[in-house]
Design a protein around this motif. Structure first.
Motif, PDB file in Angstrom:
ATOM      1  N   ALA A 138       1.069  -1.210  -0.204  1.00  0.00           N
ATOM      2  CA  ALA A 138      -0.203   0.001   0.345  1.00  0.00           C
ATOM      3  C   ALA A 138       0.377   1.592  -0.098  1.00  0.00           C
ATOM      4  N   LYS A 139       0.347   1.999  -0.819  1.00  0.00           N
ATOM      5  CA  LYS A 139       1.272   3.507  -0.918  1.00  0.00           C
ATOM      6  C   LYS A 139       1.618   4.009   0.731  1.00  0.00           C
ATOM      7  N   SER A 140       0.330   3.982   1.984  1.00  0.00           N
ATOM      8  CA  SER A 140       0.486   3.935   2.907  1.00  0.00           C
ATOM      9  C   SER A 140       1.977   3.804   3.461  1.00  0.00           C
ATOM     10  N   ASP A 141       2.354   2.605   3.260  1.00  0.00           N
ATOM     11  CA  ASP A 141       3.746   1.613   3.691  1.00  0.00           C
ATOM     12  C   ASP A 141       4.670   2.506   2.687  1.00  0.00           C
ATOM     13  N   LYS A 142       4.741   1.793   2.375  1.00  0.00           N
ATOM     14  CA  LYS A 142       5.808   2.499   1.578  1.00  0.00           C
ATOM     15  C   LYS A 142       6.141   3.709   1.873  1.00  0.00           C
ATOM     16  N   GLU A 143       5.516   5.239   2.387  1.00  0.00           N
ATOM     17  CA  GLU A 143       5.215   5.909   2.518  1.00  0.00           C
ATOM     18  C   GLU A 143       5.913   6.431   4.590  1.00  0.00           C
ATOM     19  N   ALA A 144       5.661   5.407   4.997  1.00  0.00           N
ATOM     20  CA  ALA A 144       5.734   5.190   6.337  1.00  0.00           C
ATOM     21  C   ALA A 144       7.301   4.620   6.290  1.00  0.00           C
ATOM     22  N   LEU A 145       7.711   4.257   5.670  1.00  0.00           N
ATOM     23  CA  LEU A 145       8.596   2.782   5.466  1.00  0.00           C
ATOM     24  C   LEU A 145       9.636   4.877   4.904  1.00  0.00           C
TER      25      LEU A 145
END
Length: 67
Positions: free
Chosen positions: A6-13
């Motif tokens: 998910a985009k949010s996973d990439k952004e969090a990382l």
């Protein structure tokens, strides 16, 4: 975790990686050396364009880049 993140996973990382790097006064090149990868890869992770593979994620946890 699936190959698609998910985009949010990439952004969090990306946010965690960049925060770690800045808190420890490291360049992307230094982080790349720590993770035995390229600056290009670190940049793409930090800008949430790509997600590292599971081996790199494991190494990030060992090095306490990620918790």
């Amino acid at each position: 975790m699936s190959c698609r993140h998910a985009k949010s996973d990439k952004e969090a990382l990306a946010a965690r990686l960049k925060a770690y790097r800045q808190e420890h006064n490291k360049t992307q090149e230094e982080v790349a050396r720590m993770l035995d990868t390229s600056v290009f890869s670190v940049n793409r992770w930090e800008t949430a364009r790509h997600y590292p593979n599971s081996s790199v994620m494991k190494l990030m946890r060992i090095l306490k880049i990620l918790t």
